[in-house]
Design a protein around this motif. Sequence first.
Motif, PDB file in Angstrom:
ATOM      1  N   GLY A   1      52.257  26.618  46.415  1.00 23.05           N
ATOM      2  CA  GLY A   1      52.061  27.912  46.876  1.00 23.05           C
ATOM      3  C   GLY A   1      50.422  28.335  46.380  1.00 23.05           C
ATOM      4  N   THR A   2      50.316  29.425  46.816  1.00 21.14           N
ATOM      5  CA  THR A   2      48.596  29.950  46.743  1.00 21.14           C
ATOM      6  C   THR A   2      48.731  31.296  46.229  1.00 21.14           C
ATOM      7  OG1 THR A   2      48.087  28.696  48.645  1.00 21.14           O
ATOM      8  CG2 THR A   2      46.642  30.049  47.684  1.00 21.14           C
ATOM      9  N   MET A   3      48.234  31.733  45.161  1.00 21.13           N
ATOM     10  CA  MET A   3      48.095  33.026  44.627  1.00 21.13           C
ATOM     11  C   MET A   3      46.609  33.449  44.898  1.00 21.13           C
ATOM     12  SD  MET A   3      49.745  32.392  40.816  1.00 21.13           S
ATOM     13  CE  MET A   3      48.529  31.367  40.304  1.00 21.13           C
ATOM     14  N   THR A   4      46.829  34.831  45.206  1.00 14.75           N
ATOM     15  CA  THR A   4      45.515  35.552  45.443  1.00 14.75           C
ATOM     16  C   THR A   4      45.357  36.841  44.642  1.00 14.75           C
ATOM     17  OG1 THR A   4      46.425  36.927  47.292  1.00 14.75           O
ATOM     18  CG2 THR A   4      45.129  34.954  47.742  1.00 14.75           C
TER      19      THR A   4
ATOM     20  N   ASP B   1      42.768  45.666  42.619  1.00 11.10           N
ATOM     21  CA  ASP B   1      42.230  46.037  41.282  1.00 11.10           C
ATOM     22  C   ASP B   1      42.352  45.045  40.407  1.00 11.10           C
ATOM     23  OD1 ASP B   1      44.955  45.497  41.161  1.00 11.10           O
ATOM     24  OD2 ASP B   1      45.627  47.303  40.433  1.00 11.10           O
ATOM     25  N   LEU B   2      42.463  43.640  40.897  1.00 16.32           N
ATOM     26  CA  LEU B   2      42.294  42.556  40.079  1.00 16.32           C
ATOM     27  C   LEU B   2      43.209  42.567  38.769  1.00 16.32           C
ATOM     28  CD1 LEU B   2      38.324  42.024  40.105  1.00 16.32           C
ATOM     29  CD2 LEU B   2      40.233  41.070  41.519  1.00 16.32           C
ATOM     30  N   GLN B   3      44.253  43.240  38.768  1.00 18.74           N
ATOM     31  CA  GLN B   3      45.550  43.177  37.958  1.00 18.74           C
ATOM     32  C   GLN B   3      46.698  42.269  38.237  1.00 18.74           C
ATOM     33  OE1 GLN B   3      45.978  47.553  36.482  1.00 18.74           O
ATOM     34  NE2 GLN B   3      45.003  46.446  34.526  1.00 18.74           N
ATOM     35  N   SER B   4      46.672  41.811  39.237  1.00 20.31           N
ATOM     36  CA  SER B   4      47.943  41.104  40.050  1.00 20.31           C
ATOM     37  C   SER B   4      47.177  39.704  40.552  1.00 20.31           C
ATOM     38  CB  SER B   4      48.563  41.862  40.861  1.00 20.31           C
ATOM     39  OG  SER B   4      49.212  41.078  41.293  1.00 20.31           O
ATOM     40  N   LEU B   5      47.588  38.663  40.212  1.00 17.67           N
ATOM     41  CA  LEU B   5      47.280  37.329  40.863  1.00 17.67           C
ATOM     42  C   LEU B   5      48.788  36.784  41.437  1.00 17.67           C
ATOM     43  CD1 LEU B   5      45.283  35.333  41.389  1.00 17.67           C
ATOM     44  CD2 LEU B   5      45.714  34.131  39.414  1.00 17.67           C
ATOM     45  N   SER B   6      49.035  36.942  42.710  1.00 18.97           N
ATOM     46  CA  SER B   6      50.406  36.560  43.057  1.00 18.97           C
ATOM     47  C   SER B   6      50.315  35.985  44.383  1.00 18.97           C
ATOM     48  CB  SER B   6      51.019  37.862  43.057  1.00 18.97           C
ATOM     49  OG  SER B   6      52.281  37.878  43.559  1.00 18.97           O
ATOM     50  N   SER B   7      51.360  35.401  44.737  1.00 20.52           N
ATOM     51  CA  SER B   7      51.694  34.694  45.839  1.00 20.52           C
ATOM     52  C   SER B   7      52.163  35.693  47.020  1.00 20.52           C
ATOM     53  CB  SER B   7      52.604  33.525  45.792  1.00 20.52           C
ATOM     54  OG  SER B   7      53.930  33.766  45.200  1.00 20.52           O
TER      55      SER B   7
ATOM     56  N   SER C   1      50.527  32.583  49.396  1.00 16.61           N
ATOM     57  CA  SER C   1      51.715  31.875  50.046  1.00 16.61           C
ATOM     58  C   SER C   1      52.755  31.477  48.943  1.00 16.61           C
ATOM     59  CB  SER C   1      51.304  31.037  51.149  1.00 16.61           C
ATOM     60  OG  SER C   1      50.551  29.928  50.460  1.00 16.61           O
ATOM     61  N   ALA C   2      53.935  31.372  49.661  1.00 15.33           N
ATOM     62  CA  ALA C   2      54.865  30.947  48.558  1.00 15.33           C
ATOM     63  C   ALA C   2      55.021  29.378  48.772  1.00 15.33           C
ATOM     64  CB  ALA C   2      56.426  31.535  48.871  1.00 15.33           C
ATOM     65  N   GLY C   3      55.510  28.731  47.393  1.00 16.16           N
ATOM     66  CA  GLY C   3      55.527  27.410  47.825  1.00 16.16           C
ATOM     67  C   GLY C   3      56.949  27.078  48.375  1.00 16.16           C
TER      68      GLY C   3
ATOM     69  N   GLN D   1      47.260  21.188  42.654  1.00 12.14           N
ATOM     70  CA  GLN D   1      47.092  22.368  43.349  1.00 12.14           C
ATOM     71  C   GLN D   1      47.076  23.529  42.686  1.00 12.14           C
ATOM     72  OE1 GLN D   1      47.499  22.316  46.968  1.00 12.14           O
ATOM     73  NE2 GLN D   1      47.144  20.050  47.054  1.00 12.14           N
ATOM     74  N   GLN D   2      46.874  24.877  43.208  1.00  6.99           N
ATOM     75  CA  GLN D   2      46.871  25.883  42.252  1.00  6.99           C
ATOM     76  C   GLN D   2      48.097  26.332  41.797  1.00  6.99           C
ATOM     77  OE1 GLN D   2      46.729  29.862  43.915  1.00  6.99           O
ATOM     78  NE2 GLN D   2      44.918  30.518  42.943  1.00  6.99           N
TER      79      GLN D   2
END
Lengths: 156, 130
Positions: free
Chosen positions: A46-49, A53-59, A65-67, B112-113
Amino acid sequence: MSLVRAACAAALLVAGIDEAALATTQNVIFNGTIAPTCTLVVATNGTMTASPDLQSLSSHNGGGSAGTVTLTTTGGVSLSVDPVTTMTVPSADSTSTTWTPTYSAAGAHAIGETGSATSITTPGADLVSVHLAGTKGGSNRFANGNYQATVTLRCE
Amino acid sequence: MKHARILATALAVGLAPIAAKAQSMSPMRGEINSFTDVFAVRVFPANPYDRKIRVEIHVYDQDFQPVDARVSPNVFQLASQASRSVLVVVPFDGAAERKVRICTESIPFPNQQTQIRAQICGKFFGRRKS
């Protein structure tokens, strides 16, 4: 000569029919037992972005994207994710983060997004989507740098 | 005798692909009776990927706390589509019976991340006979 050949062939054919007519039949019984089994094949990580507001880092965030994992099972198993215990964060991030792994499945079994264990009773194949979301509270923000986490997807 | 041979061959041919390719670990359930202070389980992790992966075998109790079991081998590389046997010897630690999970773990795409660790756990119940 051809007459002799034909006679021989006819004799063999009759003999064969005779043999078949006399043969008895036997049943061969096959037994098979399949214990609960499970195969997990990780297709993509997966990839988190970060949220604006920079209070969430999430896929779940835009660009994330989800794994994906392919699950194949006989049924009689349980699917779950473990809490995230190992996380690599940049040195600039000194504030606490709550990490929440979740998963959903589509295919033979429809599993809505959840963080709890799901019992799978029937056989089939599914595409499992694994998400990870990190949140910070108050005035805390995610920092510049690389984050890395490992989510454990368990079938037992 | 001939029928027995044919049956054995058919079963071997029919079941071999199941054991070799269709599972990430087999068996996933088991009950073992033992007359000693330990019980042993042989499991067969398999690699369903088209490339070599690193596999680790861990033993946990019912609360997912690590169990001091002897696993040989506990870490190994497994070729694509291959499986191998792993022997797990679990001590009873004075108890008359013990339930453990034997888990096959791998991270097929490291660095990976957000990595996904696939974990296949079998549940095994050992019973000590006197």
